[in-house]
Design a protein around this motif. Structure first.
Motif, short mmCIF file in Angstrom:
data_model
loop_
_atom_site.label_atom_id
_atom_site.label_comp_id
_atom_site.label_asym_id
_atom_site.label_seq_id
_atom_site.Cartn_x
_atom_site.Cartn_y
_atom_site.Cartn_z
N ILE A 1 0.87 -1.22 0.04
CA ILE A 1 -0.04 -0.06 -0.14
C ILE A 1 0.74 1.28 0.05
N GLN A 2 1.98 1.13 0.71
CA GLN A 2 2.93 2.43 0.95
C GLN A 2 3.49 2.87 -0.56
N ALA A 3 3.72 1.30 -1.11
CA ALA A 3 4.33 1.62 -2.48
C ALA A 3 3.31 2.18 -3.63
N LEU A 4 2.18 1.83 -3.41
CA LEU A 4 1.39 2.65 -4.35
C LEU A 4 1.19 4.15 -4.03
N ASP A 5 1.02 4.22 -2.65
CA ASP A 5 0.99 5.65 -2.24
C ASP A 5 2.27 6.58 -2.87
N ASP A 6 3.23 6.04 -3.00
CA ASP A 6 4.70 6.69 -3.42
C ASP A 6 4.39 6.87 -4.71
N LEU A 7 4.02 5.57 -5.30
CA LEU A 7 3.99 6.02 -6.96
C LEU A 7 2.77 7.15 -7.25
N GLY A 8 2.04 7.37 -6.38
CA GLY A 8 0.79 8.19 -6.75
C GLY A 8 1.28 9.50 -6.43
N GLY A 9 2.46 9.76 -5.48
CA GLY A 9 3.11 11.05 -5.03
C GLY A 9 3.99 11.44 -6.11
#
Length: 279
Positions: A267-275
């Motif tokens: 989930i954190q990796a997806l958040d990072d990609l979104g940022g």
């Protein structure tokens, strides 16, 4: 819900003094030589400290050895509820072949069965080992009302692990009795059939049929299928959300923690990609 709340147990009244281990903190499991595990348990008993004993059981109680398993089974009658809980948990995930027989011998242990939390864990321990010899316990007294509801819910979930036609028959009996007087719809969340989610999951795991939460739909299927029903040895593919919950239900505490950490990282990796590209 099929995903068991592994549940932080209430702190034992026996407590621990300053410097004692927190009983709500999982101790790392150690697969030590059986003689070391037995010595650790013996030493803990001598200390007459329930918190120490519970922590020791948590640490070495899953050592796959007949003598260790027998020693742990004895603690299922201990006066301290936290010790009893840790003994049941240890046997749930202990892979020694003698464990099933030790668990079955506790079927009339009122100290466990009259404690809703420990009793529920005992039922899940039977489901964990997925042995058909547990069927008489898991199919007995499936009350849909009253104080034993949580025990019944655990039995319904655990029956999903016993891949026998008798499991489906017992689950359908609960569905039929629970559906009476509710319009026999019993859809999840409409206040209808008791244990709708648990029944749907276990029936789907056993039969491979994804019929939903309607008791009338399941009963129609049962009327058409019961005479020719055969249960495959392997679990069928499950709907995604159901598969995740079902898998998590039966993971050991450390495997469950690892799975949750892995999910959190994803989930954190997806958040990072979104940022990306944001200041």
């Amino acid at each position: 819900s099929p995903e068991e709340s592994s549940g932080d147990e209430e702190e034992s009244s026996s407590g621990g003094g300053d410097g004692s281990k927190d009983p709500d903190t999982e101790q790392p499991v150690q697969h030590v030589p059986p003689e070391e595990a037995l010595k650790a348990l013996k030493d803990a008993v001598k200390e007459k400290d329930a918190v120490l004993l519970a922590s020791t059981i948590q640490t070495v109680g899953r050592t796959p050895d007949k003598a260790v398993a027998k020693q742990i089974a004895g603690f299922m009658r201990h006066k301290d509820p936290f010790v009893r809980m840790e003994a049941v948990k240890a046997l749930r995930f202990n892979e020694d072949p003698s464990v099933v027989g030790l668990l079955l011998k506790q079927r009339k242990n009122k100290v466990i069965l009259e404690d809703p939390e420990v009793g529920k864990e005992y039922i899940y321990a039977l489901g964990q080992h997925a042995d058909r010899k547990a069927l008489p316990i898991l199919t007995d007294d499936l009350r849909t009302t009253g104080p034993d509801r949580e025990i019944t819910a655990a039995k319904i979930v655990s029956l999903g692990r016993i891949r026998e036609t008798a499991s489906v028959e017992a689950l359908m009996d609960v569905m039929v009795s629970g559906g009476r007087g509710t319009g026999r719809r019993g859809r999840r969340g409409d206040g209808g059939m008791p244990f709708s989610g648990e029944l749907q999951t276990s029936l789907t795991v056993l039969t491979g049929e994804d019929i939903g939460g309607s008791s009338s739909d399941w009963q129609a299927w049962w009327n058409d299928s019961k005479k020719k029903l055969k249960i495959d040895k392997e679990e069928p593919p499950l709907p995604r959300k159901m598969k995740v919950a079902w898998t998590m239900q039966w993971l050991s505490p450390e495997d469950k923690d690892a799975a949750k950490k892995k999910l959190k990282k994803a989930i954190q990796a997806l958040d990072d990609l979104g940022g990306i590209g944001e200041d």
